[in-house]
Design an enzyme around this catalytic site. Structure first.
Site, PDB file in Angstrom:
ATOM      1  N   LYS A 186      40.170  42.682  48.169  1.00 25.50           N
ATOM      2  CA  LYS A 186      38.749  42.366  47.915  1.00 25.50           C
ATOM      3  C   LYS A 186      38.652  40.965  47.342  1.00 25.50           C
ATOM      4  O   LYS A 186      39.274  40.643  46.334  1.00 25.50           O
ATOM      5  CB  LYS A 186      38.097  43.361  46.948  1.00 25.50           C
ATOM      6  CG  LYS A 186      36.582  43.159  46.937  1.00 25.50           C
ATOM      7  CD  LYS A 186      35.862  43.740  45.757  1.00 25.50           C
ATOM      8  CE  LYS A 186      35.843  42.899  44.527  1.00 25.50           C
ATOM      9  NZ  LYS A 186      35.064  41.632  44.636  1.00 25.50           N
ATOM     10  N   GLU A 260      47.445  40.211  36.342  1.00 20.14           N
ATOM     11  CA  GLU A 260      47.560  38.824  35.871  1.00 20.14           C
ATOM     12  C   GLU A 260      46.220  38.503  35.240  1.00 20.14           C
ATOM     13  O   GLU A 260      45.217  38.343  35.939  1.00 20.14           O
ATOM     14  CB  GLU A 260      47.889  37.912  37.073  1.00 20.14           C
ATOM     15  CG  GLU A 260      48.596  36.647  36.661  1.00 20.14           C
ATOM     16  CD  GLU A 260      47.631  35.536  36.302  1.00 20.14           C
ATOM     17  OE1 GLU A 260      47.267  35.461  35.104  1.00 20.14           O
ATOM     18  OE2 GLU A 260      47.252  34.765  37.190  1.00 20.14           O
ATOM     19  N   CYS A 295      43.760  30.481  33.828  1.00 19.58           N
ATOM     20  CA  CYS A 295      44.320  31.378  32.792  1.00 19.58           C
ATOM     21  C   CYS A 295      45.398  30.669  31.996  1.00 19.58           C
ATOM     22  O   CYS A 295      45.687  31.057  30.880  1.00 19.58           O
ATOM     23  CB  CYS A 295      44.893  32.653  33.384  1.00 19.58           C
ATOM     24  SG  CYS A 295      44.598  32.898  35.075  1.00 19.58           S
ATOM     25  N   GLU A 397      39.020  33.648  25.113  1.00 17.79           N
ATOM     26  CA  GLU A 397      39.225  32.814  26.297  1.00 17.79           C
ATOM     27  C   GLU A 397      37.860  32.282  26.756  1.00 17.79           C
ATOM     28  O   GLU A 397      36.963  33.049  27.095  1.00 17.79           O
ATOM     29  CB  GLU A 397      39.857  33.645  27.421  1.00 17.79           C
ATOM     30  CG  GLU A 397      40.204  32.787  28.621  1.00 17.79           C
ATOM     31  CD  GLU A 397      40.837  33.567  29.765  1.00 17.79           C
ATOM     32  OE1 GLU A 397      40.379  34.670  30.067  1.00 17.79           O
ATOM     33  OE2 GLU A 397      41.805  33.044  30.356  1.00 17.79           O
TER      34      GLU A 397
HETATM   35  P1  ADP Z   1      35.523  37.077  36.162  1.00 21.78           P
HETATM   36  O1  ADP Z   1      34.704  37.332  34.942  1.00 21.78           O
HETATM   37  O2  ADP Z   1      36.411  35.925  36.030  1.00 21.78           O
HETATM   38  O3  ADP Z   1      34.736  37.106  37.439  1.00 21.78           O
HETATM   39  P2  ADP Z   1      36.473  39.703  36.660  1.00 21.78           P
HETATM   40  O4  ADP Z   1      37.661  40.367  36.092  1.00 21.78           O
HETATM   41  O5  ADP Z   1      35.135  40.287  36.344  1.00 21.78           O
HETATM   42  O6  ADP Z   1      36.583  38.214  36.221  1.00 21.78           O
HETATM   43  O7  ADP Z   1      36.562  39.593  38.235  1.00 21.78           O
HETATM   44  C1  ADP Z   1      37.766  39.456  38.936  1.00 21.78           C
HETATM   45  C2  ADP Z   1      37.689  40.317  40.176  1.00 21.78           C
HETATM   46  O8  ADP Z   1      37.557  41.668  39.763  1.00 21.78           O
HETATM   47  C3  ADP Z   1      36.498  40.027  41.091  1.00 21.78           C
HETATM   48  O9  ADP Z   1      36.898  40.174  42.438  1.00 21.78           O
HETATM   49  C4  ADP Z   1      35.520  41.132  40.717  1.00 21.78           C
HETATM   50  O10 ADP Z   1      34.640  41.471  41.759  1.00 21.78           O
HETATM   51  C5  ADP Z   1      36.454  42.276  40.419  1.00 21.78           C
HETATM   52  N1  ADP Z   1      35.892  43.310  39.542  1.00 21.78           N
HETATM   53  C6  ADP Z   1      34.987  43.168  38.543  1.00 21.78           C
HETATM   54  N2  ADP Z   1      34.720  44.354  37.976  1.00 21.78           N
HETATM   55  C7  ADP Z   1      35.469  45.285  38.627  1.00 21.78           C
HETATM   56  C8  ADP Z   1      35.642  46.707  38.512  1.00 21.78           C
HETATM   57  N3  ADP Z   1      34.988  47.420  37.600  1.00 21.78           N
HETATM   58  N4  ADP Z   1      36.516  47.318  39.342  1.00 21.78           N
HETATM   59  C9  ADP Z   1      37.209  46.600  40.263  1.00 21.78           C
HETATM   60  N5  ADP Z   1      37.068  45.285  40.423  1.00 21.78           N
HETATM   61  C10 ADP Z   1      36.222  44.610  39.629  1.00 21.78           C
END
Ligand code: ADP
Length: 500
Positions: A186, A260, A295, A397
């Site tokens: 994804k 990560e 990061c 962060e």
């Molecule tokens: P950021 O705040 O840097 O966008 P996230 O950890 O929210 O970091 O996002 C990183 C990835 O994780 C993105 O592809 C986002 O769509 C996905 N993501 C966010 N929330 C969820 C969740 N509850 N379950 C699975 N994937 C998620």
């Protein structure tokens, strides 16, 4: 700080993109879409499908169907396919780099082009490792043959963020596929387009279903993917908060995870360092040229008190040379922050710094409110000085160009401060005395310590975090074996019934 914004708004026309399921380019089952915008000028670049549960189910089914054939393909043949992908990618570096710069806001010259070039390197590196999926033999005696096999795990679910989307996608796709797994990946909602281009190139060489690439939101497609019972391994890069959600979901099914996650990495500067030389490395380590959306950003700068003021003066002189502007302009060093939410978050931290009477603004500050830079999410490299390590700006962060400088005088004290964080990803040590530098490198709690340099990752070194910065390693053979294979032991009695 110079301002450069030219009239070239984006590298792309606005258009509708599709996602890759079972070798076909498809819309979401619901037909819903969402927009991808340029953070440099807020224009819409493209629309992409809004994938949800049903799309995830189709993609996982395709990956499941493809698994028997792909896992039985000879590893060197799988590697050869990855190498062919690398060759094709090399022809598209410029195109991928421009898409990346448009959607992520990362400057073309300093970030997007080097990222696209490294994607080629990732496929080439893992493409050469097919023969290294070796097992071992266990010496149990002349009449026993006991050996291990490194077997693929099955369908891998991968979720990536927007900050270096093609590299992070490649670091999951190439080793997982080399090891014989199939994948559903994804993309991040803010930057899916360059990864879709990468998927297009990959799909020209891979059997249908081996790699499926979805677009969609985290709480919809992302959570459906991490919850799908047929996913046998989750590989995630993103925030620590989401990493915990992924790990909890995986715990329900005892599925292995690689995570990560975030960092709040220290740069420790000893007083014997050549200051003029080290400021350049400190600026690199802070990743100012990628708006510090990394990061591994060395965002806590521990400067020995003897050089505190002089070093910061030199750092200001160095960083003020960097040009902020249109990510697509070759003269820009620094581009834009990814989206409004991150931009507001970064501004909130800067405001907190300005309002803290114990902290001093060294340079930078709130972003410009007029002029061309106010048309996008542009921020300025900003440094605050504070006597201690105890405030929100040195604990959380920020994922933006806000650096905190902290003075120190005693070696034990600086190591204690550096380790006073729930993160443990990267660290940087600067000293002319190699014994002292290595002592410090060994004492710092981090997965990756650089001495006298502030560079990015290179292929071959096992990269990953300790503490809440993550689990597992990437970029290396070891990372591939640990993350994308499972070990099976086969023990054979060589004495047949006839021997008795
Ligand atoms: P950021 O705040 O840097 O966008 P996230 O950890 O929210 O970091 O996002 C990183 C990835 O994780 C993105 O592809 C986002 O769509 C996905 N993501 C966010 N929330 C969820 C969740 N509850 N379950 C699975 N994937 C998620």
């Amino acid at each position: 700080m110079d301002e450069v914004l030219n009239s070239q708004k984006t590298a792309l026309d606005t258009r509708h993109q599709k996602m890759l399921i079972d070798g076909k380019w498809v819309d979401s089952a619901s037909g819903e879409t969402f927009e991808v915008c340029s953070p440099a000028n807020l224009s819409t670049i493209a629309t992409v499908p809004r994938g949800r549960d049903e799309d995830v189910r189709s993609a996982v089914s395709a990956a499941e169907r493809a698994f028997p054939g792909w896992s039985r393909t000879a590893p060197r043949q799988r590697g050869r396919i990855l190498q062919q992908i690398a060759d094709k990618l090399e022809l598209h570096v410029e195109e991928i780099a421009k898409i990346l710069a448009s959607e992520s806001g990362n400057a073309l010259r300093t970030q997007a082009r080097p990222e696209a070039l490294m994607v080629v390197d990732v496929f080439r590196y893992f493409g050469g490792l097919g023969s290294e999926l070796k097992g071992e033999t266990i010496p149990l005696g002349e009449n026993i043959l006991s050996y291990t096999r490194r077997e693929p795990i099955g369908v891998v679910g991968a979720i990536i963020p927007w900050n270096a989307p093609t590299i992070l996608a490649a670091l999951k796709i190439a080793p997982a596929l080399c090891a014989g797994n199939t994948m559903v990946l994804k993309t991040a909602e803010d930057a899916p387009l360059a990864v879709l281009k990468l998927a297009e190139i990959c799909s020209g060489f891979l059997p249908d279903g081996v790699l499926n690439v979805l677009t969609g939101y985290g709480t919809e497609a992302g959570s459906a993917l991490s919850a799908d019972p047929r996913i046998r391994k989750m590989s995630f890069t993103g925030s620590t908060a989401t990493g915990k959600v992924i790990m909890r979901e995986a715990a329900n099914r005892i599925v292995p995870v690689s995570l990560e996650l975030g960092g709040k990495s220290p740069s420790i500067v000893f007083p014997d360092v050549n200051e003029d030389w080290a400021v350049e490395g400190i600026s690199n380590a802070m990743r100012f040229t990628r708006q510090s959306q990394s990061c591994t950003a060395g965002s806590r700068l521990f400067l020995h008190e003897d050089i505190f003021d002089s070093f910061l003066e030199k750092l200001e002189a160095n960083v003020s040379q960097l040009v902020i502007g249109d990510p697509l302009d070759e003269t820009s060093d620094i581009g834009a922050i990814i989206n409004e939410k991150q931009y507001n978050k970064v501004c909130g931290f800067i405001e907190d710094g300005l309002n803290n009477t114990d902290a001093k603004l060294v340079f930078g500050g709130m972003p410009p409110t007029e002029g061309l830079l106010s048309e996008g999410y542009f921020t300025m490299p900003t440094v605050f000085a504070k006597k201690d390590n105890k405030w929100r700006l040195s604990a959380e962060e920020i994922f933006g160009p806000v650096l905190v400088a902290i003075p120190w005088k005693d070696e034990d004290e600086v190591i204690r401060m550096a380790n006073d964080s729930h993160y443990g990803l990267a660290a940087y040590v600067w000293s002319h005395d190699i014994g002292r530098a290595l002592r410090t490198a060994h004492a710092v709690e981090a997965g990756w310590v650089q001495v006298n340099q502030g560079l990015g990752q290179a292929m071959g070194h096992s990269y990953g975090g300790t503490k809440q910065s993550g689990i597992g390693r990437e970029f290396s053979l070891q990372g591939m074996l640990d993350s994308f294979t499972q070990t099976k032991n086969v023990t054979v009695n060589l004495m047949t019934n006839r021997d008795y």
